[in-house]
Write a protein that holds these residues in place. Structure first.
Motif, mmCIF file in Angstrom:
data_model
loop_
_atom_site.group_PDB
_atom_site.id
_atom_site.type_symbol
_atom_site.label_atom_id
_atom_site.label_comp_id
_atom_site.label_asym_id
_atom_site.label_seq_id
_atom_site.Cartn_x
_atom_site.Cartn_y
_atom_site.Cartn_z
ATOM 1 N N ILE A 168 -0.268 7.560 6.103
ATOM 2 C CA ILE A 168 0.991 7.232 5.204
ATOM 3 C C ILE A 168 0.412 6.758 3.816
ATOM 4 O O ILE A 168 0.658 7.393 2.618
ATOM 5 C CB ILE A 168 1.948 6.094 5.486
ATOM 6 C CG1 ILE A 168 2.407 6.906 6.861
ATOM 7 C CG2 ILE A 168 2.898 5.809 4.638
ATOM 8 C CD1 ILE A 168 3.548 5.700 7.790
ATOM 9 N N ARG A 169 -0.444 5.799 3.889
ATOM 10 C CA ARG A 169 -1.100 5.120 2.810
ATOM 11 C C ARG A 169 -1.758 6.275 1.832
ATOM 12 O O ARG A 169 -1.980 6.372 0.456
ATOM 13 C CB ARG A 169 -1.901 4.071 2.785
ATOM 14 C CG ARG A 169 -1.005 2.798 3.475
ATOM 15 C CD ARG A 169 -2.239 1.610 3.458
ATOM 16 N NE ARG A 169 -1.409 0.367 4.336
ATOM 17 C CZ ARG A 169 -1.317 0.059 5.550
ATOM 18 N NH1 ARG A 169 -2.341 0.721 6.281
ATOM 19 N NH2 ARG A 169 -0.787 -1.004 5.953
ATOM 20 N N GLN A 170 -2.590 7.055 2.587
ATOM 21 C CA GLN A 170 -3.403 8.055 2.032
ATOM 22 C C GLN A 170 -2.428 9.121 1.443
ATOM 23 O O GLN A 170 -2.693 9.628 0.240
ATOM 24 C CB GLN A 170 -4.371 8.728 3.042
ATOM 25 C CG GLN A 170 -5.499 7.806 3.475
ATOM 26 C CD GLN A 170 -6.331 8.298 4.393
ATOM 27 O OE1 GLN A 170 -5.833 9.313 5.302
ATOM 28 N NE2 GLN A 170 -7.470 7.621 4.815
ATOM 29 N N ALA A 171 -1.605 9.377 2.101
ATOM 30 C CA ALA A 171 -0.643 10.691 1.772
ATOM 31 C C ALA A 171 -0.138 10.159 0.192
ATOM 32 O O ALA A 171 -0.013 10.854 -0.445
ATOM 33 C CB ALA A 171 0.248 10.916 2.750
ATOM 34 N N LEU A 172 0.666 8.883 0.219
ATOM 35 C CA LEU A 172 1.329 8.413 -0.687
ATOM 36 C C LEU A 172 0.291 8.436 -2.195
ATOM 37 O O LEU A 172 0.634 8.737 -3.316
ATOM 38 C CB LEU A 172 1.844 7.012 -0.502
ATOM 39 C CG LEU A 172 2.975 7.315 0.205
ATOM 40 C CD1 LEU A 172 3.479 5.439 0.725
ATOM 41 C CD2 LEU A 172 4.479 7.740 -0.191
ATOM 42 N N LEU A 173 -0.800 8.131 -1.843
ATOM 43 C CA LEU A 173 -1.965 7.829 -2.995
ATOM 44 C C LEU A 173 -2.316 9.540 -3.603
ATOM 45 O O LEU A 173 -2.930 9.606 -4.477
ATOM 46 C CB LEU A 173 -3.098 7.010 -2.642
ATOM 47 C CG LEU A 173 -2.653 5.655 -2.414
ATOM 48 C CD1 LEU A 173 -3.993 4.745 -1.694
ATOM 49 C CD2 LEU A 173 -2.354 5.160 -3.578
ATOM 50 N N LYS A 174 -2.017 10.531 -2.811
ATOM 51 C CA LYS A 174 -2.479 11.878 -3.042
ATOM 52 C C LYS A 174 -0.907 12.515 -3.570
ATOM 53 O O LYS A 174 -0.873 13.653 -3.699
ATOM 54 C CB LYS A 174 -2.865 12.659 -1.818
ATOM 55 C CG LYS A 174 -4.291 12.090 -1.455
ATOM 56 C CD LYS A 174 -4.804 12.828 -0.409
ATOM 57 C CE LYS A 174 -4.160 12.953 0.745
ATOM 58 N NZ LYS A 174 -4.972 13.804 1.672
ATOM 59 N N ALA A 178 6.097 14.694 1.479
ATOM 60 C CA ALA A 178 6.269 15.355 2.736
ATOM 61 C C ALA A 178 5.623 14.715 4.027
ATOM 62 O O ALA A 178 6.089 14.319 4.847
ATOM 63 C CB ALA A 178 6.148 16.965 2.769
ATOM 64 N N GLN A 179 4.299 14.617 3.804
ATOM 65 C CA GLN A 179 3.609 14.046 4.912
ATOM 66 C C GLN A 179 3.776 12.494 5.271
ATOM 67 O O GLN A 179 4.025 12.123 6.480
ATOM 68 C CB GLN A 179 2.022 14.186 4.670
ATOM 69 C CG GLN A 179 1.321 13.710 5.689
ATOM 70 C CD GLN A 179 1.362 14.486 7.058
ATOM 71 O OE1 GLN A 179 0.563 15.067 7.397
ATOM 72 N NE2 GLN A 179 2.033 13.929 8.122
ATOM 73 N N ALA A 180 4.085 11.797 4.092
ATOM 74 C CA ALA A 180 4.140 10.268 4.254
ATOM 75 C C ALA A 180 5.684 10.086 5.023
ATOM 76 O O ALA A 180 5.646 9.386 5.796
ATOM 77 C CB ALA A 180 4.182 9.730 2.945
ATOM 78 N N ASN A 181 6.583 10.760 4.387
ATOM 79 C CA ASN A 181 7.902 10.683 4.962
ATOM 80 C C ASN A 181 8.040 11.177 6.365
ATOM 81 O O ASN A 181 8.766 10.645 7.353
ATOM 82 C CB ASN A 181 8.886 11.625 4.196
ATOM 83 C CG ASN A 181 9.243 10.847 2.680
ATOM 84 O OD1 ASN A 181 8.702 9.956 2.596
ATOM 85 N ND2 ASN A 181 9.929 11.584 1.955
ATOM 86 N N ALA A 182 7.404 12.079 6.674
ATOM 87 C CA ALA A 182 7.012 12.763 8.155
ATOM 88 C C ALA A 182 6.760 11.578 9.181
ATOM 89 O O ALA A 182 7.227 11.293 10.243
ATOM 90 C CB ALA A 182 6.510 14.004 8.480
ATOM 91 N N PHE A 183 5.774 10.688 8.712
ATOM 92 C CA PHE A 183 5.157 9.625 9.517
ATOM 93 C C PHE A 183 6.111 8.660 9.622
ATOM 94 O O PHE A 183 6.308 7.547 10.556
ATOM 95 C CB PHE A 183 3.608 9.471 9.152
ATOM 96 C CG PHE A 183 2.716 10.222 9.774
ATOM 97 C CD1 PHE A 183 2.213 10.029 10.924
ATOM 98 C CD2 PHE A 183 2.286 11.162 8.688
ATOM 99 C CE1 PHE A 183 1.161 10.960 11.396
ATOM 100 C CE2 PHE A 183 0.922 11.961 9.231
ATOM 101 C CZ PHE A 183 0.649 11.614 10.710
ATOM 102 N N LEU A 184 6.805 8.321 8.550
ATOM 103 C CA LEU A 184 7.632 7.351 8.179
ATOM 104 C C LEU A 184 8.844 7.395 9.158
ATOM 105 O O LEU A 184 9.587 6.357 9.677
ATOM 106 C CB LEU A 184 8.051 6.919 6.788
ATOM 107 C CG LEU A 184 7.097 6.156 6.097
ATOM 108 C CD1 LEU A 184 7.427 6.280 4.481
ATOM 109 C CD2 LEU A 184 6.891 4.649 6.261
#
Length: 310
Positions: A168-174, A178-184
């Motif tokens: 999630i952190r890595q996705a947000l920093l990039k 879509a990836q961050a929200n899928a994990f959240l």
């Protein structure tokens, strides 16, 4: 949900079903654990208790490490846990003195005497006490002495939690929303007060609300334009958000702004929540304000298209 800002505020329960952790983001992995906690409490007629700590232990033990950014502030975390139906949230101030307790004292004084733990759901790799010497084996050894039961979270579930927090952190920093929200399991969001900016957006025909995030440890996504919804009290609006240094006007500070569509109110000093739904584009420097204005017009078209079904 009842919130306690110190363990001393909590009165021991007759049948406390407990788990311990940071629960940053309260993401899909955490939600599996909380679902198990609630089901166990339902089966045994107990009450669910989450014991968490603030500041984050790393902030105290390694203050020289300034790179720690969290997905949620402690207030946001509490709101998300309440929405999941947790009965009690204990936010214990983490300090060096607290970290120097022996594992035995931690179990006896905190889990047993202060909380009244009857069942504890915990991961195989959970550490506690001075120098993190306490662990699952200590809890299992103490269980028959103090009359509680230890339920171990399977290793694969713990690994899932760890991996998704990191991703999630890595996705947000990039800016991979879509990836961050899928994990959240919900849209990543920022909560802050509206402050005065320099009115550049207004001059361009796209007035923005400038957001102040007071918590320095809150993770901010990568720079760019995002499709968002904005919650202001009970109302929800669509908009496009900008994060960046405003390179076209040689900006020196990093700004968080949102142009709220079909909106014309004075909301200075009010608090809003901005939900990130889609990433639109990276931040770029334009040769003129006119060029920026033309791009903003296209951005709005793109954002409205992305938000059509939201």
């Amino acid at each position: 949900m009842k919130i306690y800002h110190h363990i001393d505020e909590f009165k021991p329960l007759i049948n406390a079903v407990v788990t311990i952790g940071t629960f940053d983001g309260v993401h899909q992995g955490h939600r599996q654990i909380i679902a198990g906690l609630k089901e166990l409490a339902r089966q045994t007629g107990g009450e669910t208790v989450i014991l968490t700590f603030f500041p984050h232990p790393r902030m105290i033990i390694h203050p020289e490490q300034q790179d720690l950014k969290l997905i949620t502030t402690i207030q946001e975390r509490a709101t998300l846990l309440e929405q999941l139906g947790v009965d009690h949230l204990i936010i214990t101030p983490f300090s060096r003195d607290f970290s120097n307790q022996t594992a035995e004292a931690y179990i006896r004084d905190i889990l047993v005497n202060k909380i009244g733990t009857r069942k504890i759901i915990i991961g195989y790799d959970h550490r506690f006490g001075k120098d993190r010497q306490g662990g699952l084996a200590d809890l299992q050894n103490a269980a028959p002495v103090y009359g509680f039961e230890v339920i171990e979270i399977p290793e694969q579930d713990i690994d899932h939690v760890a991996i998704s927090s990191t991703r999630i952190r890595q996705a947000l920093l990039k800016a991979d929303i879509a990836q961050a929200n899928a994990f959240l399991g919900y849209p990543f969001f920022l909560t802050g007060g509206v402050i005065r900016g320099n009115q550049i957006g207004r001059q361009l025909g796209y007035p923005t609300a400038n957001l102040l995030i007071e918590e320095s440890y809150k993770l901010i996504p990568a720079d760019g334009i995002f499709a968002v919804t904005v919650q202001l009290g009970d109302e929800v609006f669509k908009g496009m958000a900008y994060i960046g240094h405003r390179p076209t006007i040689n900006g020196m500070t990093r700004n968080i702004e949102v142009n709220i569509f079909d909106f014309n109110r004075d909301i200075y000093n009010q608090t809003l929540r901005m939900n990130f739904l889609h990433f639109v584009r990276h931040d770029v420097k334009f040769t003129s304000l006119e060029g920026l204005k033309e791009q903003l017009a296209q951005d709005k078209i793109d954002v409205l298209k992305l938000l059509e079904n939201e």
